[in-house]
Motif scaffolding. Structure first.
Motif, PDB file in Angstrom:
ATOM      1  N   TRP A 209      -5.509   1.321   7.537  1.00 44.46           N
ATOM      2  CA  TRP A 209      -5.509   1.820   6.165  1.00 44.46           C
ATOM      3  C   TRP A 209      -6.942   2.109   5.714  1.00 44.46           C
ATOM      4  O   TRP A 209      -7.215   3.155   5.140  1.00 44.46           O
ATOM      5  N   HIS A 210      -7.827   1.180   5.970  1.00 39.87           N
ATOM      6  CA  HIS A 210      -9.224   1.343   5.567  1.00 39.87           C
ATOM      7  C   HIS A 210      -9.820   2.591   6.221  1.00 39.87           C
ATOM      8  O   HIS A 210     -10.599   3.333   5.602  1.00 39.87           O
ATOM      9  N   ALA A 211      -9.455   2.866   7.467  1.00 36.11           N
ATOM     10  CA  ALA A 211      -9.976   4.036   8.180  1.00 36.11           C
ATOM     11  C   ALA A 211      -9.539   5.351   7.541  1.00 36.11           C
ATOM     12  O   ALA A 211     -10.218   6.365   7.710  1.00 36.11           O
ATOM     13  N   LEU A 212      -8.447   5.337   6.802  1.00 39.48           N
ATOM     14  CA  LEU A 212      -7.989   6.548   6.099  1.00 39.48           C
ATOM     15  C   LEU A 212      -8.964   6.958   4.998  1.00 39.48           C
ATOM     16  O   LEU A 212      -9.009   8.113   4.601  1.00 39.48           O
TER      17      LEU A 212
ATOM     18  N   GLY B 135      -9.483   5.223  -0.822  1.00 41.10           N
ATOM     19  CA  GLY B 135      -9.864   4.615  -2.090  1.00 41.10           C
ATOM     20  C   GLY B 135      -9.114   3.359  -2.455  1.00 41.10           C
ATOM     21  O   GLY B 135      -9.679   2.493  -3.087  1.00 41.10           O
ATOM     22  N   ALA B 136      -7.860   3.238  -2.120  1.00 43.51           N
ATOM     23  CA  ALA B 136      -7.114   2.016  -2.392  1.00 43.51           C
ATOM     24  C   ALA B 136      -7.389   1.058  -1.242  1.00 43.51           C
ATOM     25  O   ALA B 136      -7.061   1.351  -0.100  1.00 43.51           O
ATOM     26  N   ARG B 137      -8.047  -0.030  -1.517  1.00 45.06           N
ATOM     27  CA  ARG B 137      -8.565  -0.912  -0.477  1.00 45.06           C
ATOM     28  C   ARG B 137      -7.587  -1.979  -0.020  1.00 45.06           C
ATOM     29  O   ARG B 137      -6.939  -2.619  -0.834  1.00 45.06           O
ATOM     30  N   ALA B 138      -7.515  -2.185   1.293  1.00 48.08           N
ATOM     31  CA  ALA B 138      -6.710  -3.264   1.885  1.00 48.08           C
ATOM     32  C   ALA B 138      -7.564  -4.517   1.980  1.00 48.08           C
ATOM     33  O   ALA B 138      -8.767  -4.474   1.979  1.00 48.08           O
TER      34      ALA B 138
ATOM     35  N   PHE C  54       0.807  -1.214   0.000  1.00 49.02           N
ATOM     36  CA  PHE C  54       0.000   0.000   0.000  1.00 49.02           C
ATOM     37  C   PHE C  54       0.846   1.272   0.000  1.00 49.02           C
ATOM     38  O   PHE C  54       0.309   2.362  -0.199  1.00 49.02           O
ATOM     39  N   THR C  55       2.158   1.146   0.161  1.00 52.01           N
ATOM     40  CA  THR C  55       3.004   2.330   0.002  1.00 52.01           C
ATOM     41  C   THR C  55       2.926   2.845  -1.430  1.00 52.01           C
ATOM     42  O   THR C  55       3.179   4.024  -1.674  1.00 52.01           O
ATOM     43  N   ASN C  56       2.581   1.973  -2.374  1.00 53.25           N
ATOM     44  CA  ASN C  56       2.517   2.349  -3.786  1.00 53.25           C
ATOM     45  C   ASN C  56       1.119   2.170  -4.378  1.00 53.25           C
ATOM     46  O   ASN C  56       0.971   2.095  -5.588  1.00 53.25           O
ATOM     47  N   ARG C  57       0.107   2.098  -3.525  1.00 55.53           N
ATOM     48  CA  ARG C  57      -1.262   1.969  -4.024  1.00 55.53           C
ATOM     49  C   ARG C  57      -1.974   3.308  -3.944  1.00 55.53           C
ATOM     50  O   ARG C  57      -1.895   4.011  -2.942  1.00 55.53           O
ATOM     51  N   ALA C  58      -2.641   3.617  -5.023  1.00 56.04           N
ATOM     52  CA  ALA C  58      -3.429   4.850  -5.133  1.00 56.04           C
ATOM     53  C   ALA C  58      -4.830   4.473  -5.589  1.00 56.04           C
ATOM     54  O   ALA C  58      -5.045   3.345  -6.038  1.00 56.04           O
TER      55      ALA C  58
END
Length: 183
Positions: A174-177, A180-183, A128-132
């Motif tokens: 991550w989801h709480a952020l 748009g990019a889903r974990a 997810f460091t590179n997921r948008a």
């Protein structure tokens, strides 16, 4: 499929909450705060047309002073869903930069909703460091990177720090952020 305004809003939210908010890129906060980040959206979904828009954004970036536009995010909300096809597109964008004589002037970074580092599982949180929210080609001025690295002497440590940040955050964090990019 997102309309251009939605694609920009989603990408801006990701940049603000994840990239800057989690300090995944310590250099992004300043250019965002100064309004030097340009968000562009291509209506194209096929590689040749996306590359035409990429080249137009490359020329537009270079035609402006860095104080006005330091970096460009070209968002691709239609097509390029396949991560491997997108990686091929990113490679073609890098070759285009070299072919146009801008190697050492502009660098291309890429982000994708399904980004996977080699050797990791698809659901590994470190991806997810590179997921948008959308496939995105990021055009960065090399001079800006050089200045940022000079100000941050251990730039190589950023990668490891990002991995640790995401491991601590976990999929729920991550989801709480809501980026748009889903974990």
């Amino acid at each position: 499929m997102a309309d251009p305004e939605r694609a920009v809003a989603d990408t801006r939210r990701w940049l603000e909450r994840a990239v800057v908010g989690l300090n995944l890129c310590p250099f992004a906060k300043a250019v965002l705060a100064k309004g030097q980040v340009h968000f562009a959206v291509t209506g194209a979904g096929e590689a040749p047309a996306v590359l035409e828009d990429f080249e137009r954004e490359l020329q537009d970036l270079l035609a402006r002073p860095p104080a006005e536009r330091d970096t460009t995010l070209l968002v691709i909300p239609h097509g390029m869903d396949d991560f491997l096809a997108f990686l091929d597109l990113a490679g073609r964008a890098e070759r285009l930069v070299r072919k146009r004589g801008h190697e050492g002037v502009v660098q291309v970074a890429s982000f994708h909703p399904r980004f996977v580092f080699a050797g990791t599982a698809e659901d590994d949180i470190t991806n997810f460091t590179n997921r948008a929210p959308y496939p995105t080609l990021h055009l960065l001025r090399e001079a800006s990177i050089d200045r940022a690295v000079a100000a941050f002497p251990d730039a190589a440590a950023i990668y490891e720090a990002n991995m640790e940040t995401l491991r601590r955050l976990g999929p729920e964090g991550w989801h709480a952020l809501d980026v748009g990019a889903r974990a």
